[in-house]
Design an enzyme around this catalytic site. Structure first.
Site, mmCIF file in Angstrom:
data_model
loop_
_atom_site.group_PDB
_atom_site.id
_atom_site.type_symbol
_atom_site.label_atom_id
_atom_site.label_comp_id
_atom_site.label_asym_id
_atom_site.label_seq_id
_atom_site.Cartn_x
_atom_site.Cartn_y
_atom_site.Cartn_z
ATOM 1 N N HIS A 89 73.139 -42.738 51.658
ATOM 2 C CA HIS A 89 72.968 -41.867 51.086
ATOM 3 C C HIS A 89 73.669 -40.801 50.222
ATOM 4 C CE1 HIS A 89 70.943 -41.898 55.454
ATOM 5 N NE2 HIS A 89 70.108 -41.457 54.466
ATOM 6 N N ASP B 127 69.391 -46.173 67.736
ATOM 7 C CA ASP B 127 70.318 -46.862 66.831
ATOM 8 C C ASP B 127 71.412 -47.443 67.264
ATOM 9 O OD1 ASP B 127 68.334 -46.019 64.931
ATOM 10 O OD2 ASP B 127 69.914 -44.294 64.328
ATOM 11 N N GLU C 275 62.722 -51.400 60.118
ATOM 12 C CA GLU C 275 63.877 -50.813 61.276
ATOM 13 C C GLU C 275 63.312 -51.207 63.075
ATOM 14 O OE1 GLU C 275 66.768 -47.923 60.702
ATOM 15 O OE2 GLU C 275 66.440 -47.558 62.553
ATOM 16 N N GLU D 160 60.408 -47.024 54.333
ATOM 17 C CA GLU D 160 60.936 -47.084 55.508
ATOM 18 C C GLU D 160 59.829 -46.549 56.941
ATOM 19 O OE1 GLU D 160 65.249 -47.289 56.807
ATOM 20 O OE2 GLU D 160 65.143 -46.481 58.169
ATOM 21 N N ASP E 32 71.486 -49.967 60.173
ATOM 22 C CA ASP E 32 71.714 -48.433 60.459
ATOM 23 C C ASP E 32 72.014 -48.388 62.390
ATOM 24 O OD1 ASP E 32 70.987 -46.126 60.500
ATOM 25 O OD2 ASP E 32 68.928 -46.893 59.736
ATOM 26 N N ASP F 190 66.067 -52.844 58.547
ATOM 27 C CA ASP F 190 67.408 -52.332 59.611
ATOM 28 C C ASP F 190 67.587 -52.271 60.591
ATOM 29 O OD1 ASP F 190 67.740 -50.281 56.999
ATOM 30 O OD2 ASP F 190 67.255 -48.676 57.805
ATOM 31 N N HIS G 164 62.497 -48.480 65.105
ATOM 32 C CA HIS G 164 61.251 -47.399 64.592
ATOM 33 C C HIS G 164 60.081 -48.556 65.207
ATOM 34 C CE1 HIS G 164 63.812 -45.801 60.857
ATOM 35 N NE2 HIS G 164 64.541 -45.314 62.694
ATOM 36 N N ASP H 79 76.161 -38.620 51.875
ATOM 37 C CA ASP H 79 77.173 -38.905 53.362
ATOM 38 C C ASP H 79 78.155 -39.168 51.826
ATOM 39 O OD1 ASP H 79 75.041 -39.601 54.567
ATOM 40 O OD2 ASP H 79 74.138 -42.000 54.168
ATOM 41 N N ASP I 214 65.132 -42.693 68.959
ATOM 42 C CA ASP I 214 65.666 -43.132 68.422
ATOM 43 C C ASP I 214 67.262 -43.719 68.094
ATOM 44 O OD1 ASP I 214 65.923 -45.329 65.684
ATOM 45 O OD2 ASP I 214 66.422 -43.411 64.091
HETATM 46 C C1 XLS Z 1 66.819 -42.633 60.520
HETATM 47 C C2 XLS Z 1 66.251 -43.731 59.431
HETATM 48 C C3 XLS Z 1 67.362 -43.341 58.529
HETATM 49 C C4 XLS Z 1 67.348 -44.553 56.550
HETATM 50 C C5 XLS Z 1 67.786 -44.052 55.953
HETATM 51 O O1 XLS Z 1 65.624 -43.013 61.775
HETATM 52 O O2 XLS Z 1 67.095 -45.207 59.926
HETATM 53 O O3 XLS Z 1 68.631 -43.682 58.653
HETATM 54 O O4 XLS Z 1 67.086 -45.735 57.186
HETATM 55 O O5 XLS Z 1 67.564 -42.262 55.278
HETATM 56 NI NI NI Z 2 67.154 -46.355 58.758
HETATM 57 NI NI NI Z 3 66.090 -44.533 62.536
#
Ligand code: XLS
Ligand code: NI
Ligand code: NI
Length: 439
Positions: free
Chosen positions: A101, A309, A268, A232, A339, A296, A271, A104, A307
Protein backbone atom coordinates in the site's frame (compact mmCIF):
# COMPACT_ATOMS: atom_id res chain seq x y z
CA UNK A 1 22.28 -0.12 6.66
CA UNK A 2 24.21 -3.28 7.42
CA UNK A 3 22.78 -6.78 7.15
CA UNK A 4 19.63 -7.21 9.26
CA UNK A 5 18.88 -10.91 8.92
CA UNK A 6 22.28 -12.01 10.14
CA UNK A 7 23.15 -15.69 10.08
CA UNK A 8 20.47 -16.43 7.49
CA UNK A 9 21.62 -17.17 3.96
CA UNK A 10 19.60 -17.62 0.84
CA UNK A 11 16.89 -20.19 1.67
CA UNK A 12 17.49 -23.46 -0.18
CA UNK A 13 15.36 -26.38 -1.20
CA UNK A 14 16.45 -29.41 0.83
CA UNK A 15 13.61 -31.82 0.04
CA UNK A 16 10.84 -33.44 2.09
CA UNK A 17 13.15 -35.16 4.57
CA UNK A 18 14.89 -31.99 5.70
CA UNK A 19 14.47 -31.03 9.34
CA UNK A 20 15.89 -27.56 8.79
CA UNK A 21 13.20 -24.94 9.56
CA UNK A 22 15.06 -22.51 7.30
CA UNK A 23 14.87 -24.69 4.18
CA UNK A 24 12.12 -25.45 1.67
CA UNK A 25 10.83 -29.02 1.80
CA UNK A 26 8.51 -28.84 -1.24
CA UNK A 27 8.97 -25.47 -2.92
CA UNK A 28 11.68 -26.02 -5.48
CA UNK A 29 11.42 -22.92 -7.67
CA UNK A 30 12.85 -24.41 -10.89
CA UNK A 31 11.20 -27.83 -10.66
CA UNK A 32 8.73 -28.49 -13.45
CA UNK A 33 5.15 -29.34 -12.64
CA UNK A 34 3.51 -30.10 -15.97
CA UNK A 35 4.97 -27.63 -18.44
CA UNK A 36 5.79 -24.82 -16.00
CA UNK A 37 8.20 -24.33 -13.14
CA UNK A 38 6.85 -24.09 -9.62
CA UNK A 39 7.91 -20.45 -9.52
CA UNK A 40 5.84 -19.75 -12.64
CA UNK A 41 2.79 -21.53 -11.31
CA UNK A 42 2.90 -19.97 -7.88
CA UNK A 43 4.17 -16.43 -8.48
CA UNK A 44 4.61 -15.81 -4.75
CA UNK A 45 4.64 -12.27 -3.41
CA UNK A 46 5.48 -10.88 0.03
CA UNK A 47 2.98 -8.43 1.56
CA UNK A 48 4.93 -5.39 2.70
CA UNK A 49 2.40 -4.40 5.36
CA UNK A 50 2.30 -7.61 7.36
CA UNK A 51 5.95 -8.49 7.11
CA UNK A 52 7.73 -5.15 7.40
CA UNK A 53 5.29 -2.53 8.66
CA UNK A 54 3.16 -4.59 11.09
CA UNK A 55 4.43 -4.74 14.62
CA UNK A 56 2.19 -7.24 16.38
CA UNK A 57 -0.24 -4.71 17.84
CA UNK A 58 -3.68 -6.04 18.84
CA UNK A 59 -6.64 -4.33 20.57
CA UNK A 60 -5.32 -5.45 23.95
CA UNK A 61 -1.61 -4.99 23.59
CA UNK A 62 1.27 -2.97 22.23
CA UNK A 63 3.83 -3.89 19.61
CA UNK A 64 5.80 -7.05 20.28
CA UNK A 65 7.86 -6.86 17.11
CA UNK A 66 10.55 -4.29 17.65
CA UNK A 67 12.52 -4.41 14.43
CA UNK A 68 16.04 -3.16 13.75
CA UNK A 69 14.64 -0.96 10.95
CA UNK A 70 12.42 0.91 13.42
CA UNK A 71 15.45 2.46 15.18
CA UNK A 72 15.81 5.85 13.38
CA UNK A 73 13.58 8.52 14.89
CA UNK A 74 12.90 10.31 11.60
CA UNK A 75 9.97 8.55 9.86
CA UNK A 76 11.47 8.87 6.38
CA UNK A 77 14.79 7.39 7.52
CA UNK A 78 12.85 4.61 9.18
CA UNK A 79 10.98 3.95 5.93
CA UNK A 80 14.28 3.75 4.03
CA UNK A 81 15.85 1.31 6.48
CA UNK A 82 12.71 -0.77 6.43
CA UNK A 83 12.77 -0.95 2.66
CA UNK A 84 16.42 -1.94 2.50
CA UNK A 85 15.73 -4.67 5.07
CA UNK A 86 12.65 -5.75 3.08
CA UNK A 87 14.72 -6.34 -0.04
CA UNK A 88 17.34 -8.23 1.97
CA UNK A 89 14.55 -10.46 3.34
CA UNK A 90 12.92 -11.01 -0.04
CA UNK A 91 16.23 -11.78 -1.77
CA UNK A 92 17.13 -14.33 0.88
CA UNK A 93 13.69 -15.88 0.66
CA UNK A 94 14.06 -16.08 -3.13
CA UNK A 95 10.66 -14.53 -3.80
CA UNK A 96 10.00 -12.86 -7.16
CA UNK A 97 7.33 -10.35 -6.19
CA UNK A 98 6.08 -8.03 -3.48
CA UNK A 99 2.93 -5.96 -2.92
CA UNK A 100 2.41 -2.73 -1.01
CA UNK A 101 0.00 0.00 0.00
CA UNK A 102 1.22 3.55 -0.57
CA UNK A 103 1.27 4.20 3.19
CA UNK A 104 3.29 1.05 3.97
CA UNK A 105 6.32 2.31 2.15
CA UNK A 106 6.28 6.03 2.97
CA UNK A 107 5.10 8.09 5.95
CA UNK A 108 2.39 10.72 5.64
CA UNK A 109 3.59 14.33 5.75
CA UNK A 110 1.87 17.49 7.00
CA UNK A 111 -0.31 17.61 3.89
CA UNK A 112 -0.99 15.67 0.69
CA UNK A 113 1.77 17.47 -1.21
CA UNK A 114 4.36 16.51 1.39
CA UNK A 115 3.00 12.97 1.62
CA UNK A 116 3.40 12.59 -2.14
CA UNK A 117 6.95 13.91 -1.89
CA UNK A 118 7.78 11.26 0.70
CA UNK A 119 6.32 8.66 -1.62
CA UNK A 120 8.49 9.85 -4.49
CA UNK A 121 11.61 9.46 -2.38
CA UNK A 122 10.62 5.92 -1.45
CA UNK A 123 9.62 4.99 -4.97
CA UNK A 124 13.08 6.02 -6.19
CA UNK A 125 14.65 3.77 -3.58
CA UNK A 126 12.27 0.91 -4.42
CA UNK A 127 13.12 1.25 -8.09
CA UNK A 128 16.81 1.01 -7.39
CA UNK A 129 16.42 -1.99 -5.07
CA UNK A 130 14.15 -3.73 -7.58
CA UNK A 131 16.79 -3.26 -10.25
CA UNK A 132 19.54 -4.56 -7.95
CA UNK A 133 17.62 -7.66 -6.89
CA UNK A 134 15.33 -8.43 -9.85
CA UNK A 135 12.31 -8.49 -7.50
CA UNK A 136 9.14 -7.19 -9.16
CA UNK A 137 5.92 -5.55 -8.07
CA UNK A 138 2.90 -7.86 -8.29
CA UNK A 139 0.51 -5.10 -7.28
CA UNK A 140 0.19 -1.75 -5.67
CA UNK A 141 -2.76 -0.33 -3.77
CA UNK A 142 -3.77 2.67 -1.69
CA UNK A 143 -4.48 2.57 2.02
CA UNK A 144 -7.86 4.30 2.22
CA UNK A 145 -8.79 3.07 5.68
CA UNK A 146 -6.18 3.84 8.32
CA UNK A 147 -6.26 7.62 8.62
CA UNK A 148 -9.14 9.14 10.69
CA UNK A 149 -10.30 11.07 7.60
CA UNK A 150 -11.62 7.72 6.33
CA UNK A 151 -13.79 7.15 9.38
CA UNK A 152 -16.95 6.96 7.22
CA UNK A 153 -15.30 5.31 4.21
CA UNK A 154 -13.40 6.66 1.20
CA UNK A 155 -15.28 6.47 -2.12
CA UNK A 156 -18.40 5.66 -0.09
CA UNK A 157 -17.93 8.38 2.50
CA UNK A 158 -20.86 10.71 3.21
CA UNK A 159 -18.33 13.56 2.83
CA UNK A 160 -17.46 14.62 -0.74
CA UNK A 161 -14.13 16.08 0.42
CA UNK A 162 -13.11 12.60 1.52
CA UNK A 163 -14.11 11.21 -1.89
CA UNK A 164 -11.86 13.80 -3.51
CA UNK A 165 -8.94 13.07 -1.18
CA UNK A 166 -9.28 9.34 -1.84
CA UNK A 167 -9.32 10.00 -5.58
CA UNK A 168 -6.13 12.02 -5.29
CA UNK A 169 -4.54 9.22 -3.32
CA UNK A 170 -5.51 6.52 -5.84
CA UNK A 171 -4.34 8.74 -8.70
CA UNK A 172 -0.90 8.90 -7.14
CA UNK A 173 -0.92 5.19 -6.24
CA UNK A 174 -1.68 4.34 -9.87
CA UNK A 175 1.17 6.56 -11.02
CA UNK A 176 3.70 4.93 -8.71
CA UNK A 177 2.45 1.41 -9.47
CA UNK A 178 3.00 2.16 -13.13
CA UNK A 179 6.40 3.69 -12.42
CA UNK A 180 7.47 0.50 -10.65
CA UNK A 181 6.13 -1.78 -13.38
CA UNK A 182 3.34 -3.18 -11.19
CA UNK A 183 1.52 -5.98 -13.00
CA UNK A 184 -1.79 -5.38 -11.20
CA UNK A 185 -3.56 -2.80 -9.07
CA UNK A 186 -5.83 -3.85 -6.21
CA UNK A 187 -8.91 -2.23 -4.75
CA UNK A 188 -9.76 -3.68 -1.40
CA UNK A 189 -12.75 -1.77 -0.07
CA UNK A 190 -11.08 -0.72 3.19
CA UNK A 191 -13.99 1.02 4.89
CA UNK A 192 -16.36 0.89 1.92
CA UNK A 193 -19.40 -0.34 3.79
CA UNK A 194 -21.55 0.76 6.68
CA UNK A 195 -22.21 0.31 10.37
CA UNK A 196 -25.93 1.11 10.42
CA UNK A 197 -28.51 1.73 7.70
CA UNK A 198 -30.10 4.32 10.02
CA UNK A 199 -27.53 6.88 8.86
CA UNK A 200 -26.66 5.46 5.43
CA UNK A 201 -27.73 6.30 1.87
CA UNK A 202 -26.74 2.96 0.41
CA UNK A 203 -27.87 3.86 -3.08
CA UNK A 204 -25.66 6.97 -3.26
CA UNK A 205 -22.72 5.16 -1.66
CA UNK A 206 -22.84 2.32 -4.19
CA UNK A 207 -23.28 4.71 -7.12
CA UNK A 208 -20.33 6.76 -5.87
CA UNK A 209 -18.21 3.67 -5.45
CA UNK A 210 -18.87 2.81 -9.10
CA UNK A 211 -18.14 6.41 -10.17
CA UNK A 212 -14.83 6.20 -8.35
CA UNK A 213 -13.85 2.94 -10.06
CA UNK A 214 -14.81 4.33 -13.47
CA UNK A 215 -12.57 7.35 -12.80
CA UNK A 216 -9.73 4.98 -11.91
CA UNK A 217 -10.22 3.04 -15.15
CA UNK A 218 -10.20 6.29 -17.14
CA UNK A 219 -7.09 7.58 -15.43
CA UNK A 220 -5.21 4.31 -15.91
CA UNK A 221 -6.00 4.57 -19.60
CA UNK A 222 -4.89 8.17 -19.70
CA UNK A 223 -1.47 7.44 -18.18
CA UNK A 224 -1.02 4.15 -20.05
CA UNK A 225 -1.15 1.86 -17.03
CA UNK A 226 -1.96 -1.53 -18.51
CA UNK A 227 -1.84 -3.68 -15.36
CA UNK A 228 -4.86 -5.74 -14.38
CA UNK A 229 -7.37 -4.07 -12.04
CA UNK A 230 -8.51 -6.30 -9.21
CA UNK A 231 -11.21 -6.04 -6.58
CA UNK A 232 -10.68 -7.95 -3.35
CA UNK A 233 -13.94 -9.10 -1.78
CA UNK A 234 -14.34 -9.16 2.00
CA UNK A 235 -17.62 -9.47 3.92
CA UNK A 236 -16.90 -7.72 7.22
CA UNK A 237 -14.18 -5.97 9.17
CA UNK A 238 -13.57 -3.14 9.50
CA UNK A 239 -17.18 -2.17 8.76
CA UNK A 240 -20.02 -4.42 9.83
CA UNK A 241 -21.17 -4.78 6.23
CA UNK A 242 -18.56 -4.38 3.50
CA UNK A 243 -20.03 -3.70 0.06
CA UNK A 244 -17.58 -6.06 -1.69
CA UNK A 245 -19.02 -8.93 0.35
CA UNK A 246 -17.87 -11.92 -1.71
CA UNK A 247 -17.05 -12.92 -5.28
CA UNK A 248 -20.69 -13.23 -6.29
CA UNK A 249 -21.78 -9.87 -4.89
CA UNK A 250 -18.82 -8.09 -6.50
CA UNK A 251 -19.71 -9.77 -9.78
CA UNK A 252 -23.25 -8.38 -9.54
CA UNK A 253 -21.89 -4.92 -8.74
CA UNK A 254 -19.48 -4.98 -11.69
CA UNK A 255 -22.26 -6.04 -14.07
CA UNK A 256 -24.71 -3.44 -12.77
CA UNK A 257 -22.26 -0.59 -13.26
CA UNK A 258 -20.69 -1.70 -16.55
CA UNK A 259 -17.31 -2.37 -14.98
CA UNK A 260 -17.03 -6.10 -15.73
CA UNK A 261 -14.55 -5.83 -18.55
CA UNK A 262 -12.09 -3.78 -16.50
CA UNK A 263 -11.87 -5.80 -13.30
CA UNK A 264 -11.02 -9.25 -12.08
CA UNK A 265 -11.03 -10.50 -8.52
CA UNK A 266 -8.31 -10.94 -5.95
CA UNK A 267 -9.64 -13.77 -3.82
CA UNK A 268 -8.41 -13.97 -0.24
CA UNK A 269 -8.77 -17.24 1.66
CA UNK A 270 -9.68 -15.71 5.02
CA UNK A 271 -12.18 -13.33 3.43
CA UNK A 272 -13.99 -16.21 1.72
CA UNK A 273 -14.30 -18.09 5.01
CA UNK A 274 -15.56 -14.97 6.79
CA UNK A 275 -18.29 -14.81 4.14
CA UNK A 276 -19.32 -18.33 5.09
CA UNK A 277 -17.72 -19.92 2.02
CA UNK A 278 -14.75 -22.15 1.55
CA UNK A 279 -11.70 -20.62 -0.12
CA UNK A 280 -12.33 -23.04 -2.99
CA UNK A 281 -15.89 -21.76 -3.37
CA UNK A 282 -14.87 -18.18 -4.11
CA UNK A 283 -12.00 -19.28 -6.35
CA UNK A 284 -14.39 -21.53 -8.24
CA UNK A 285 -17.10 -18.89 -8.57
CA UNK A 286 -14.54 -16.37 -9.83
CA UNK A 287 -13.03 -18.88 -12.25
CA UNK A 288 -16.25 -20.00 -13.91
CA UNK A 289 -17.13 -16.35 -14.47
CA UNK A 290 -13.76 -15.46 -15.99
CA UNK A 291 -12.94 -13.30 -12.97
CA UNK A 292 -10.14 -15.16 -11.18
CA UNK A 293 -7.25 -12.72 -11.38
CA UNK A 294 -5.10 -13.12 -8.30
CA UNK A 295 -5.05 -14.55 -4.80
CA UNK A 296 -4.29 -13.32 -1.31
CA UNK A 297 -2.88 -16.47 0.23
CA UNK A 298 -3.48 -16.90 3.93
CA UNK A 299 -5.75 -18.83 6.25
CA UNK A 300 -8.18 -17.94 8.99
CA UNK A 301 -9.03 -19.66 12.22
CA UNK A 302 -12.45 -21.23 11.89
CA UNK A 303 -13.04 -20.77 15.62
CA UNK A 304 -12.59 -17.00 15.37
CA UNK A 305 -14.81 -14.53 13.57
CA UNK A 306 -12.25 -12.12 12.17
CA UNK A 307 -9.48 -11.86 9.60
CA UNK A 308 -6.61 -13.54 11.42
CA UNK A 309 -4.45 -13.54 8.26
CA UNK A 310 -2.40 -16.55 9.27
CA UNK A 311 0.34 -18.18 7.26
CA UNK A 312 -1.31 -20.82 5.05
CA UNK A 313 -0.32 -24.27 6.34
CA UNK A 314 -3.38 -26.40 5.66
CA UNK A 315 -2.44 -28.62 2.72
CA UNK A 316 -6.02 -29.78 2.16
CA UNK A 317 -7.05 -26.21 1.43
CA UNK A 318 -3.98 -25.35 -0.62
CA UNK A 319 -4.55 -28.47 -2.75
CA UNK A 320 -8.13 -27.54 -3.58
CA UNK A 321 -7.05 -23.94 -4.19
CA UNK A 322 -4.32 -25.02 -6.61
CA UNK A 323 -6.86 -27.32 -8.29
CA UNK A 324 -8.95 -24.25 -9.12
CA UNK A 325 -5.91 -22.20 -10.10
CA UNK A 326 -4.65 -24.91 -12.47
CA UNK A 327 -8.10 -25.21 -14.00
CA UNK A 328 -7.98 -21.44 -14.46
CA UNK A 329 -4.82 -21.85 -16.54
CA UNK A 330 -2.82 -20.11 -13.81
CA UNK A 331 -3.10 -16.62 -12.40
CA UNK A 332 -0.74 -14.54 -14.50
CA UNK A 333 -0.45 -11.56 -14.40
CA UNK A 334 -1.77 -12.26 -10.88
CA UNK A 335 -0.04 -14.38 -8.29
CA UNK A 336 -0.17 -15.68 -4.75
CA UNK A 337 0.35 -12.73 -2.47
CA UNK A 338 1.17 -13.75 1.08
CA UNK A 339 -1.33 -11.44 2.79
CA UNK A 340 -0.55 -13.04 6.13
CA UNK A 341 1.45 -12.43 9.23
CA UNK A 342 3.26 -14.43 11.86
CA UNK A 343 1.46 -14.54 15.21
CA UNK A 344 2.01 -11.79 17.77
CA UNK A 345 4.01 -14.20 19.88
CA UNK A 346 6.30 -15.07 16.95
CA UNK A 347 8.23 -11.84 17.21
CA UNK A 348 11.76 -12.92 16.34
CA UNK A 349 13.25 -12.08 12.97
CA UNK A 350 13.68 -15.67 11.80
CA UNK A 351 9.95 -16.28 12.39
CA UNK A 352 9.35 -14.14 9.29
CA UNK A 353 11.30 -16.62 7.19
CA UNK A 354 9.84 -19.70 8.82
CA UNK A 355 6.27 -18.41 8.33
CA UNK A 356 6.82 -17.83 4.62
CA UNK A 357 8.69 -21.09 4.14
CA UNK A 358 5.92 -23.22 5.66
CA UNK A 359 3.37 -21.32 3.57
CA UNK A 360 5.31 -21.64 0.30
CA UNK A 361 5.75 -25.34 1.01
CA UNK A 362 2.03 -25.79 1.68
CA UNK A 363 1.18 -24.26 -1.70
CA UNK A 364 3.96 -26.14 -3.51
CA UNK A 365 2.70 -29.40 -2.04
CA UNK A 366 -0.85 -28.46 -2.96
CA UNK A 367 0.31 -27.69 -6.50
CA UNK A 368 1.93 -31.09 -6.91
CA UNK A 369 -1.12 -32.95 -5.58
CA UNK A 370 -3.59 -30.86 -7.58
CA UNK A 371 -1.59 -31.44 -10.76
CA UNK A 372 -1.73 -35.22 -10.26
CA UNK A 373 -5.43 -35.09 -9.42
CA UNK A 374 -6.15 -33.17 -12.58
CA UNK A 375 -3.99 -35.42 -14.71
CA UNK A 376 -5.79 -38.50 -13.45
CA UNK A 377 -9.12 -36.90 -14.31
CA UNK A 378 -10.75 -38.90 -11.49
CA UNK A 379 -12.74 -36.02 -10.05
CA UNK A 380 -13.56 -34.46 -13.38
CA UNK A 381 -14.73 -37.77 -14.79
CA UNK A 382 -17.04 -38.26 -11.84
CA UNK A 383 -18.60 -34.83 -12.23
CA UNK A 384 -18.99 -35.32 -15.96
CA UNK A 385 -20.82 -38.61 -15.45
CA UNK A 386 -22.98 -37.08 -12.75
CA UNK A 387 -24.44 -34.61 -15.25
CA UNK A 388 -24.59 -37.02 -18.20
CA UNK A 389 -28.39 -36.70 -18.36
CA UNK A 390 -27.90 -33.26 -19.93
CA UNK A 391 -25.92 -34.59 -22.88
CA UNK A 392 -28.73 -36.39 -24.68
CA UNK A 393 -32.51 -36.63 -24.90
CA UNK A 394 -34.60 -34.21 -22.86
CA UNK A 395 -31.55 -32.93 -20.94
CA UNK A 396 -29.86 -31.88 -24.16
CA UNK A 397 -33.03 -30.11 -25.25
CA UNK A 398 -33.03 -28.17 -21.95
CA UNK A 399 -29.41 -27.16 -22.41
CA UNK A 400 -29.89 -26.26 -26.07
CA UNK A 401 -32.84 -24.08 -25.15
CA UNK A 402 -35.28 -26.00 -27.34
CA UNK A 403 -37.50 -27.29 -24.52
CA UNK A 404 -40.34 -25.34 -22.94
CA UNK A 405 -42.66 -25.96 -19.98
CA UNK A 406 -45.33 -27.63 -22.13
CA UNK A 407 -42.88 -30.12 -23.63
CA UNK A 408 -41.37 -30.82 -20.25
CA UNK A 409 -44.82 -31.47 -18.82
CA UNK A 410 -45.62 -33.91 -21.64
CA UNK A 411 -42.29 -35.65 -20.96
CA UNK A 412 -42.92 -35.78 -17.20
CA UNK A 413 -46.43 -37.17 -17.66
CA UNK A 414 -45.17 -40.23 -19.54
CA UNK A 415 -42.02 -40.65 -17.43
CA UNK A 416 -41.60 -43.85 -15.40
CA UNK A 417 -40.41 -43.64 -11.73
CA UNK A 418 -37.41 -41.27 -11.36
CA UNK A 419 -34.17 -42.93 -10.30
CA UNK A 420 -31.36 -40.90 -8.69
CA UNK A 421 -27.81 -41.99 -7.97
CA UNK A 422 -25.58 -41.50 -4.97
CA UNK A 423 -23.51 -38.30 -4.83
CA UNK A 424 -20.62 -40.41 -3.47
CA UNK A 425 -19.10 -37.58 -1.45
CA UNK A 426 -17.12 -39.98 0.73
CA UNK A 427 -15.69 -41.79 -2.29
CA UNK A 428 -14.47 -38.46 -3.64
CA UNK A 429 -13.02 -37.45 -0.28
CA UNK A 430 -11.15 -40.72 -0.15
CA UNK A 431 -9.68 -40.00 -3.60
CA UNK A 432 -8.43 -36.62 -2.38
CA UNK A 433 -6.90 -38.25 0.70
CA UNK A 434 -5.20 -40.88 -1.43
CA UNK A 435 -3.51 -38.22 -3.57
CA UNK A 436 -2.70 -36.05 -0.54
CA UNK A 437 -1.01 -38.89 1.27
CA UNK A 438 0.94 -39.96 -1.82
CA UNK A 439 2.28 -36.41 -2.24
C1 XLS B 1 -7.50 -6.64 4.45
C2 XLS B 1 -7.04 -6.86 3.10
C3 XLS B 1 -5.87 -6.00 2.67
C4 XLS B 1 -5.78 -5.98 1.18
C5 XLS B 1 -4.99 -4.85 0.63
O1 XLS B 1 -8.21 -7.42 5.03
O2 XLS B 1 -6.74 -8.21 2.94
O3 XLS B 1 -4.72 -6.44 3.27
O4 XLS B 1 -5.27 -7.17 0.69
O5 XLS B 1 -5.53 -3.64 0.96
NI1 NI C 1 -5.87 -9.04 1.28
NI1 NI D 1 -7.50 -9.64 4.68
Amino acid sequence: MSEVFKGIDRIKYEGPDSRNPLAFKHYNADELVGDRTMADHLRFAVAYWHTFTGKGVDPFGAATMIRPWDQPSNPLDQAKERMIAAFEFMSKLGVQYFCFHDRDIAPEGENLRETNKNLDVMVDLAKQLMEDTGIKLLWGTANLFNHPRYVHGAATSCNADVFAYAAAQVKKALEITKELGGENYVFWGGREGYETLLNTNMQLELDNFARFLHMAVDYAKEIGFTGQFLIEPKPKEPTKHQYDFDAASVHGFLLKYGLEEHFKLNIEANHATLAGHTFQHDLHYARINGLLGSVDANQGDLLLGWDTDQMPTDIYTTTLAMYEILKNGGLQPGGLNFDCKVRRGSFELDDLFIGHIVGFDAFAYGLKVAHKLLQSGELEQFVENRYASYTSGIGKQIVDGTADFKQLEAYALQMPEITNQSGRQEVLESIINRYLLQG
